[in-house]
Write a protein that holds these residues in place. Structure first.
Motif, short mmCIF file in Angstrom:
data_model
loop_
_atom_site.label_atom_id
_atom_site.label_comp_id
_atom_site.label_asym_id
_atom_site.label_seq_id
_atom_site.Cartn_x
_atom_site.Cartn_y
_atom_site.Cartn_z
N CYS A 394 0.85 -1.19 0.00
CA CYS A 394 0.00 0.00 0.00
C CYS A 394 0.88 1.24 0.00
N SER A 395 0.46 2.26 -0.73
CA SER A 395 1.11 3.55 -0.55
C SER A 395 0.01 4.59 -0.42
N SER A 396 0.26 5.57 0.44
CA SER A 396 -0.83 6.49 0.75
C SER A 396 -0.27 7.85 1.14
N LYS A 397 -1.07 8.87 0.90
CA LYS A 397 -0.68 10.20 1.33
C LYS A 397 -1.88 10.84 1.99
N LEU A 398 -1.67 11.29 3.20
CA LEU A 398 -2.77 11.85 3.98
C LEU A 398 -3.42 13.01 3.24
N GLY A 399 -4.74 12.95 3.11
CA GLY A 399 -5.45 14.03 2.43
C GLY A 399 -5.51 13.89 0.91
N TRP A 400 -4.78 12.94 0.36
CA TRP A 400 -4.74 12.78 -1.10
C TRP A 400 -5.36 11.49 -1.58
#
Ligand SMILES: Nc1ncnc2c1ncn2[C@@H]1O[C@H](COP(=O)(O)OP(=O)(O)O)[C@@H](O)[C@H]1O
Ligand SMILES: [Mg+2]
Length: 416
Positions: A394-400
């Motif tokens: 998983c890869s994630s960016k807060l708010g995006w």
């Protein structure tokens, strides 16, 4: 991780001596000490410090002595390990404590080297116990989930099967109904041609029932019923496809079919509601070959990831009232070395680094209790890694937003 020790003693110098003796470990945050001066205070401190790993207690103290404290601890926190301390001459009480499940004992005056060895030994034991408990819990959740899934799969397959027959009657009869209705309408037409001026009773009835409207509406009504039946049929196929229970061995399956079935089942959650616009699903499907897999469990993985994406999009819309239109993007492609990759991305709330570190842990959830179980992703990773020799990352960016990436071999055992 810092180990926390509750020290209970009514003699004040002990506090200073311990802090001095263990100052390096305290500074390195390996150890933390909490002090109490009698049993009552100890119980109080314990309530405010739920993370305490062990208790070191004197036996002879005012208000509540060590033996009583030991009894109480056994009731409140049976897994907590207690080491008792008393004068050598107090051996009778030490024996009593040991008979009441004290983990170990030390004699006064305290030999600090001995204390350190005892603390290390006790903490080591507590650590092992915790690890065993964690493993046990993990196995337990897997078993529960496996049971639940197979029961659910059977139920879904059963329902789909049951729906199939009645839908079959309706579909078959609708075709006949359509042709009979056409015949009757033709006949009516002929009558009207040859008897353009019927008797007044018939004339009245024609107006009463609004014949022109009926004749126009009836064929449309039938075709819309046909569309409905076709849709039920599709759902039933999807349900069976989704819960495919031919999973005792791997089979060749079309990954896109699995994704489509899952999307169809989630259709009601993708549609627009009073609170939010529809979630758009953008597909970028590559030219995938059939993949050797367990289709039922694999669809379960798609389901978990897609349901999480929908949750994340809903949360984003609630929280931020953004202009962004909610989108889920699904890409598939063949990778070098005979692998397929399936990426499922959303532009929802995203995750903090802290959540990203834990999201594959069993029982980890940030959702309300009646909503999240925290099992979805841990089970999904297990299905990908253990059942399919693949990966789930998983890869994630807060708010995006967030992207989950599934990678798995096209054939489980490579032919040489
Ligand atoms: N697409 C996503 N966007 C943001 N957070 C996510 C997403 N998918 C999973 N998460 C986070 O990972 C946690 C664990 O997910 P999961 O194992 O499916 O359990 P649950 O959905 O029951 O909480 C969620 O509670 C959420 O915090
Ligand atoms: Mg989930």
């Amino acid at each position: 991780m810092t180990a926390k020790i509750l020290v209970v003693d009514d003699e004040l110098p002990i506090e200073r001596l311990i802090c001095q003796q263990f100052r390096k470990k305290i500074r390195a945050k390996e150890l933390e000490f909490v002090f109490a001066h009698n049993g009552v205070e100890a119980l109080d401190k314990l309530q405010n410090n739920p993370q305490i790993d062990m208790v070191l207690t004197d036996i002879n103290m005012p208000e509540m002595d060590g033996l009583t404290l030991l009894e109480k601890l056994k009731e409140i926190e049976p897994s907590l390990k207690t080491v008792v301390v008393s004068a050598y001459s107090d051996m009778a009480n030490i024996r009593k404590a040991m008979n009441h499940d004290a983990f170990d004992f030390l004699t006064k005056p305290i030999d600090f080297q001995d204390l350190e060895v005892t603390i290390n030994r006790t903490l080591g034991y507590v650590q092992e116990l915790k690890e065993t408990q964690r493993q046990f819990q993990q196995v337990q959740t897997r078993l529960i989930q496996k049971e639940k899934m197979s029961a659910l799969g059977q139920l879904v397959a059963g329902v789909a099967h049951e729906i199939n027959n009645p839908v079959g009657f309706i579909a078959g009869n609708l075709t006949h109904a359509q042709s009979y209705i056409n015949d009757i309408l033709n006949l009516l037409h002929l009558y009207q041609q040859h008897y353009p001026n019927p008797v007044s009773d018939i004339q009245e009835e024609i107006e009463q029932i609004d014949l022109d409207y009926l004749v126009e509406d009836l064929p449309q009504l039938i075709s819309s019923m046909k569309v409905g039946v076709e849709r039920i049929n599709q759902i039933s196929v999807s349900l069976r496809n989704f819960s495919r229970s031919d999973t005792s061995s791997k089979v060749l399956a079309n990954i896109h079919e699995g994704i489509e079935s899952t999307l169809l089942i989630l259709r009601h959650r993708l549609k627009a509601s009073a609170a939010r616009p529809a979630i758009e699903v953008v597909k970028d499907y590559g030219d995938l070959p059939q993949v050797e897999c367990y289709p039922g469990p694999l669809n379960q993985v798609f389901m978990n990831i897609l349901a999480n994406a929908i949750d994340a999009l809903e949360e984003a819309m609630l929280k931020e009232k953004t202009e962004r239109s909610p989108t889920i993007k699904i890409c598939t492609e063949v990778l070098e070395g005979d692998f397929v990759e399936i990426r499922i991305a959303d532009n929802g709330v995203g995750m903090t680094e802290d959540v990203q570190k834990q999201l594959f842990e069993p029982m980890f959830t940030t959702k309300a209790t009646n909503k999240g179980t925290g099992l979805g992703l841990s089970i999904s990773r297990q299905i990908m890694v253990e059942k399919h020799k693949g990966q789930l990352t998983c890869s994630s960016k807060l708010g995006w937003g967030t992207e989950f990436i599934i990678k798995m071999p096209i054939r489980q055992i490579k032919k040489v």
